[in-house]
Design a protein around this motif. Sequence first.
Motif, PDB file in Angstrom:
ATOM      1  N   LEU A 166      11.385  10.804   0.743  1.00  0.00           N
ATOM      2  CA  LEU A 166      11.051   9.673   1.604  1.00  0.00           C
ATOM      3  C   LEU A 166      12.013   8.534   1.278  1.00  0.00           C
ATOM      4  CD1 LEU A 166       8.792   8.878   3.705  1.00  0.00           C
ATOM      5  CD2 LEU A 166       7.720   7.634   1.814  1.00  0.00           C
ATOM      6  N   ARG A 167      12.631   7.959   2.301  1.00  0.00           N
ATOM      7  CA  ARG A 167      13.626   6.908   2.101  1.00  0.00           C
ATOM      8  C   ARG A 167      13.012   5.556   2.453  1.00  0.00           C
ATOM      9  NH1 ARG A 167      17.449   9.830   6.327  1.00  0.00           N
ATOM     10  NH2 ARG A 167      15.444   9.549   7.381  1.00  0.00           N
ATOM     11  N   VAL A 168      12.898   4.703   1.457  1.00  0.00           N
ATOM     12  CA  VAL A 168      12.293   3.386   1.651  1.00  0.00           C
ATOM     13  C   VAL A 168      13.219   2.344   1.056  1.00  0.00           C
ATOM     14  CG1 VAL A 168       9.944   4.335   1.576  1.00  0.00           C
ATOM     15  CG2 VAL A 168      10.997   3.457  -0.519  1.00  0.00           C
ATOM     16  N   GLY A 169      13.132   1.099   1.549  1.00  0.00           N
ATOM     17  CA  GLY A 169      14.003   0.084   0.977  1.00  0.00           C
ATOM     18  C   GLY A 169      13.807  -1.291   1.567  1.00  0.00           C
ATOM     19  N   TYR A 287       2.131  -0.750   7.372  1.00  0.00           N
ATOM     20  CA  TYR A 287       0.969  -0.872   6.502  1.00  0.00           C
ATOM     21  C   TYR A 287       1.108  -2.118   5.637  1.00  0.00           C
ATOM     22  CZ  TYR A 287       0.811   4.016   7.861  1.00  0.00           C
ATOM     23  OH  TYR A 287       0.805   5.180   8.586  1.00  0.00           O
ATOM     24  N   LEU A 288       0.004  -2.862   5.508  1.00  0.00           N
ATOM     25  CA  LEU A 288      -0.037  -4.057   4.682  1.00  0.00           C
ATOM     26  C   LEU A 288      -0.896  -3.790   3.454  1.00  0.00           C
ATOM     27  CD1 LEU A 288      -0.500  -6.832   7.412  1.00  0.00           C
ATOM     28  CD2 LEU A 288       1.634  -5.946   6.435  1.00  0.00           C
ATOM     29  N   ALA A 289      -0.458  -4.299   2.304  1.00  0.00           N
ATOM     30  CA  ALA A 289      -1.169  -4.075   1.051  1.00  0.00           C
ATOM     31  C   ALA A 289      -1.333  -5.406   0.323  1.00  0.00           C
ATOM     32  CB  ALA A 289      -0.388  -3.101   0.176  1.00  0.00           C
ATOM     33  N   ASP A 290      -2.248  -5.424  -0.635  1.00  0.00           N
ATOM     34  CA  ASP A 290      -2.511  -6.640  -1.391  1.00  0.00           C
ATOM     35  C   ASP A 290      -1.760  -6.690  -2.718  1.00  0.00           C
ATOM     36  OD1 ASP A 290      -4.379  -7.821   0.461  1.00  0.00           O
ATOM     37  OD2 ASP A 290      -5.811  -6.308  -0.174  1.00  0.00           O
ATOM     38  N   THR A 291      -1.305  -5.538  -3.206  1.00  0.00           N
ATOM     39  CA  THR A 291      -0.598  -5.485  -4.476  1.00  0.00           C
ATOM     40  C   THR A 291       0.543  -4.476  -4.394  1.00  0.00           C
ATOM     41  OG1 THR A 291      -1.968  -3.702  -5.383  1.00  0.00           O
ATOM     42  CG2 THR A 291      -2.751  -5.977  -5.726  1.00  0.00           C
ATOM     43  N   ILE A 298       0.146   3.738  -0.921  1.00  0.00           N
ATOM     44  CA  ILE A 298       0.442   4.046   0.483  1.00  0.00           C
ATOM     45  C   ILE A 298       1.611   5.024   0.557  1.00  0.00           C
ATOM     46  CG2 ILE A 298       1.380   3.053   2.617  1.00  0.00           C
ATOM     47  CD1 ILE A 298      -0.280   0.516   1.957  1.00  0.00           C
ATOM     48  N   THR A 299       2.634   4.772  -0.250  1.00  0.00           N
ATOM     49  CA  THR A 299       3.796   5.673  -0.285  1.00  0.00           C
ATOM     50  C   THR A 299       3.368   7.086  -0.668  1.00  0.00           C
ATOM     51  OG1 THR A 299       5.152   3.792  -0.975  1.00  0.00           O
ATOM     52  CG2 THR A 299       6.096   5.988  -1.263  1.00  0.00           C
ATOM     53  N   GLU A 300       2.491   7.181  -1.646  1.00  0.00           N
ATOM     54  CA  GLU A 300       2.000   8.482  -2.098  1.00  0.00           C
ATOM     55  C   GLU A 300       1.230   9.194  -0.991  1.00  0.00           C
ATOM     56  OE1 GLU A 300       0.066  10.178  -6.262  1.00  0.00           O
ATOM     57  OE2 GLU A 300      -0.206   8.079  -5.692  1.00  0.00           O
ATOM     58  N   GLN A 301       0.400   8.456  -0.260  1.00  0.00           N
ATOM     59  CA  GLN A 301      -0.365   9.039   0.841  1.00  0.00           C
ATOM     60  C   GLN A 301       0.546   9.506   1.972  1.00  0.00           C
ATOM     61  OE1 GLN A 301      -4.118   6.868   1.932  1.00  0.00           O
ATOM     62  NE2 GLN A 301      -3.450   5.462   0.302  1.00  0.00           N
ATOM     63  N   LEU A 302       1.631   8.754   2.216  1.00  0.00           N
ATOM     64  CA  LEU A 302       2.594   9.174   3.238  1.00  0.00           C
ATOM     65  C   LEU A 302       3.259  10.491   2.851  1.00  0.00           C
ATOM     66  CD1 LEU A 302       4.211   5.701   4.008  1.00  0.00           C
ATOM     67  CD2 LEU A 302       2.879   7.072   5.615  1.00  0.00           C
ATOM     68  N   LEU A 303       3.610  10.619   1.580  1.00  0.00           N
ATOM     69  CA  LEU A 303       4.221  11.855   1.101  1.00  0.00           C
ATOM     70  C   LEU A 303       3.249  13.031   1.192  1.00  0.00           C
ATOM     71  CD1 LEU A 303       6.127  10.435  -1.993  1.00  0.00           C
ATOM     72  CD2 LEU A 303       7.186  11.585  -0.049  1.00  0.00           C
ATOM     73  N   ASP A 304       1.963  12.747   0.984  1.00  0.00           N
ATOM     74  CA  ASP A 304       0.944  13.798   1.035  1.00  0.00           C
ATOM     75  C   ASP A 304       0.483  14.112   2.457  1.00  0.00           C
ATOM     76  OD1 ASP A 304       1.057  13.969  -1.696  1.00  0.00           O
ATOM     77  OD2 ASP A 304      -0.694  12.699  -2.059  1.00  0.00           O
TER      78      ASP A 304
END
Length: 338
Positions: A166-169, A287-291, A298-304
């Motif tokens: 997964l490519r993020v940046g 997706y918005l997150a608090d921390t 979220i990244t982990e869930q996307l990979l799964d």
Amino acid sequence: LGAQLPANISFRPTPTLGGKGKYALLFRYILGAVLDFGYLLFSARGALIVMPFNNLFGLRTINALNRFLHRRILICCHGEMEAIVSAINRKGLLSKILHRRCTRFFLDPKVRLSDGIYFSVLGDRVKENLGAYIDDPYKMARFVALDHPYIFSRRSKERRPAGAPLRVGTAGAINRSKGLDRLLAYAKLCKEKGLDVVVSHTGRIFGAEPDLARYVALPDTDGELDRREYDQRLAGLDYMLFFYDTGSYRITASGAIMDALAAGTPIIALRNDYFEYLFDKFGAFGYLADTVGQMVSITEQLLDGKLTQEFDFPAIRARLSPESLQMQFDTVLDQIEQ
């Protein structure tokens, strides 16, 4: 872009100053203020003057001159207004001067606005939040809200190959106030969890993080990337990351978020007022997150494959196009003409 402009728009050359460094920037502010004075003094009676940049070096003089000239002036505000709520960027002589000029103009009750001068901010939420800091009803009545328009060009989007990481940046200039340390923390957490993800940054870096290059893929140059290379790097991302402080962007808008929309790239971001406003008004595009920990989750869930939401980028881009926001601008002009 010039070929797309209507024929009734004319252009005139404007003198500019080149060079890098704080002194070159200071002299550009001063020259810009002088040019603004000239445009105002030689404008036609009854003209509407739109100043797309709020030059704090000339603001008081423009306000004073207009007491005699009685022009209709719309000044577009953006990042400089952050001085009203934060001192985080008050470093160096120029930053201190700009901070002082901003607060003394907008927060000093002794400063009275001339008839006909108005200020625009980028979005209804920004204007609402600004009212919590400027307690002068007369001044607040001179603020109007326009959503952030963007000319979206067609960009090719690279699809993630099956089985590829997964490519993020992140993109754009980054420093501590924009989450440099949080980017590093995110990349480290992803590596500790063994996530199949490549974390990158595209743009300039201001500030020292010695471990950054170990965890984050960086451009080959320390300088500015040309637009073509910048867009190519963004096209290769599956998700754009935003690590702005959760209390930031209350009275300013984010231009970098438009790069994500233009590229059709969903975001994973720390929640802030402006991002929530865009999601609520124009539709979610990520997706918005608090921390930072939640962003990693979220990244982990996307990979799964546990998060598979689709986002309607064409519809969002259409609503933020200049053509769609024309009605907003017409409403503002009607308000100024009253």
